[in-house]
Scaffold this motif. Structure first.
Motif, PDB file in Angstrom:
ATOM      1  N   VAL A   1      55.848 -27.960  27.977  1.00 10.33           N
ATOM      2  CA  VAL A   1      54.416 -28.084  28.297  1.00 10.33           C
ATOM      3  C   VAL A   1      53.948 -29.413  27.819  1.00 10.33           C
ATOM      4  N   ASN A   2      53.577 -30.285  28.854  1.00  9.64           N
ATOM      5  CA  ASN A   2      52.870 -31.620  28.275  1.00  9.64           C
ATOM      6  C   ASN A   2      51.435 -31.339  28.110  1.00  9.64           C
ATOM      7  N   GLY A   3      51.421 -31.566  26.505  1.00  9.85           N
ATOM      8  CA  GLY A   3      49.976 -31.367  26.034  1.00  9.85           C
ATOM      9  C   GLY A   3      48.759 -32.061  26.751  1.00  9.85           C
TER      10      GLY A   3
ATOM     11  N   ILE B   1      61.793 -31.228  19.995  1.00  9.24           N
ATOM     12  CA  ILE B   1      60.132 -30.810  20.281  1.00  9.24           C
ATOM     13  C   ILE B   1      59.835 -29.709  19.489  1.00  9.24           C
ATOM     14  N   GLU B   2      58.388 -29.681  19.729  1.00 14.82           N
ATOM     15  CA  GLU B   2      57.731 -28.487  18.675  1.00 14.82           C
ATOM     16  C   GLU B   2      57.656 -27.484  19.400  1.00 14.82           C
ATOM     17  N   ARG B   3      57.681 -26.346  18.581  1.00 17.94           N
ATOM     18  CA  ARG B   3      57.814 -24.939  19.195  1.00 17.94           C
ATOM     19  C   ARG B   3      56.461 -24.469  19.923  1.00 17.94           C
ATOM     20  N   GLU B   4      55.339 -25.242  19.670  1.00 23.19           N
ATOM     21  CA  GLU B   4      53.798 -25.089  20.488  1.00 23.19           C
ATOM     22  C   GLU B   4      54.014 -25.337  21.848  1.00 23.19           C
TER      23      GLU B   4
ATOM     24  N   ARG C   1      55.370 -17.406  24.564  1.00 23.70           N
ATOM     25  CA  ARG C   1      55.397 -18.555  23.468  1.00 23.70           C
ATOM     26  C   ARG C   1      56.435 -18.297  22.722  1.00 23.70           C
ATOM     27  N   VAL C   2      56.727 -19.460  22.071  1.00 25.06           N
ATOM     28  CA  VAL C   2      57.939 -19.266  21.026  1.00 25.06           C
ATOM     29  C   VAL C   2      57.190 -19.361  19.546  1.00 25.06           C
ATOM     30  N   THR C   3      57.355 -18.475  18.680  1.00 24.69           N
ATOM     31  CA  THR C   3      56.930 -18.537  17.440  1.00 24.69           C
ATOM     32  C   THR C   3      57.811 -19.315  16.395  1.00 24.69           C
ATOM     33  N   LYS C   4      59.144 -19.360  16.754  1.00 26.61           N
ATOM     34  CA  LYS C   4      60.056 -20.179  15.732  1.00 26.61           C
ATOM     35  C   LYS C   4      61.198 -20.521  16.330  1.00 26.61           C
TER      36      LYS C   4
ATOM     37  N   GLU D   1      56.963 -14.838  21.209  1.00 22.48           N
ATOM     38  CA  GLU D   1      55.709 -14.099  20.731  1.00 22.48           C
ATOM     39  C   GLU D   1      55.804 -12.722  21.437  1.00 22.48           C
ATOM     40  N   GLY D   2      55.675 -11.367  20.789  1.00 26.10           N
ATOM     41  CA  GLY D   2      55.858 -10.284  21.378  1.00 26.10           C
ATOM     42  C   GLY D   2      57.147  -9.893  21.594  1.00 26.10           C
TER      43      GLY D   2
END
Length: 276
Positions: free
Chosen positions: A44-46, A75-78, A104-107, A131-132
């Motif tokens: 995702v492009n922030g 890339i960052e997980r966020e 979403r990715v938590t790690k 996540e989940g």
């Protein structure tokens, strides 16, 4: 928290690189609902919220996706979203299903010895914790692959690699990711045969294939795609893909990295793993 806007973006944004056609070339058009272990890894492009397809991956646990380290190294997980559930966006009238399909990715975790370099191919494996969880009880939309045994030999076996034919805009019409899912039958060959096509030394952590289909091969954006035999993920498409149908394709051999996977699954910190 996801928003319905995200679903709309996935429908209208062309998930392509400006420089490459990211796809399996000349493979068989396939229904992604038959490959519900396969996930798309999206960035995702922030700045503007646009979404770009970067790699493929596979569900191997209700909490984890297996992919290649080169896909997530820089890339960052966020900024990462996993698209699963047959990789079809939920119906517009059922936005509540969005969280089931988009995770979403938590790690992000991969071996600390991995180096992103086109001349270097070892340790190109990563696990993404979501996540989940994936609803593995819903086999229509989610399925996990089994891990191979440590001593399995797949030479001369036919396996399948799957991925997205992410097309460029055609005469102004934008094609969303998921319109061009393809699979490719390919044959595992010996490391000795594969070595003759490489200038660097291949190791026990490598696995090579040659397609049994005329001019069928992977290309840019197919990194991280799973190579599957008998419902086992035996390989992960390595970096880089050359789009060259005359030479074998290189995969990370999953059975050589079972200790890495088991360490991650244990939840305990390991000094030889990089965590993001």
């Amino acid at each position: 928290m996801f928003t319905f806007k995200l679903v709309l973006l996935l429908v209208i944004v062309p998930l392509i690189s400006a420089h490459h056609k990211e796809r399996i070339i000349d493979g068989q058009n396939s229904d992604p609902s038959s490959y519900t272990y396969h996930v798309a890894i999206l960035k995702v492009n922030g700045t503007n919220g646009e979404i770009q397809h970067i790699c493929g991956g596979a569900i191997i646990d209700r909490r984890f996706v297996l992919t290649a380290a080169h896909c997530v190294y820089d890339i960052e997980r966020e900024d990462v979203i996993i698209r699963a559930g047959g990789n079809q966006a939920p119906p517009a009238d059922k936005p509540h299903l969005e969280k089931r399909y988009f995770k979403r990715v938590t790690k992000i975790m991969y071996p600390k010895d991995y180096v992103k370099d086109p001349r270097y191919h070892e340790y190109d494996i990563a696990l993404l914790k979501i996540e989940g969880t994936f609803d593995l009880g819903d086999r229509e939309h989610f399925r996990k692959l089994q891990l191979p045994n440590e001593d399995n030999d797949y030479e001369e076996k036919w396996a399948t690699v799957s991925g997205y034919g992410v097309h460029e805009p055609d005469q102004g019409t934008l094609k969303a990711e998921g319109n061009g899912f393809k699979s490719l039958k390919t044959k595992v060959i010996s490391i000795d045969e594969c070595q003759t096509t490489r200038t660097y030394i291949l190791t026990a952590g490598s696995l090579c294939t040659l397609s049994i289909q005329m001019k069928g091969h992977t290309c840019y954006g197919d990194g991280g795609n799973p190579l599957v035999y008998d419902n086992q993920i035996i390989g992960i498409l390595n970096n880089p893909s050359t789009c060259d149908d005359t030479r074998p394709e290189l995969y990370t051999k999953v059975s050589e990295y079972l200790s890495f996977i088991k360490k991650v699954f244990s939840g305990k910190y390991s000094s030889d793993i990089l965590y993001k």
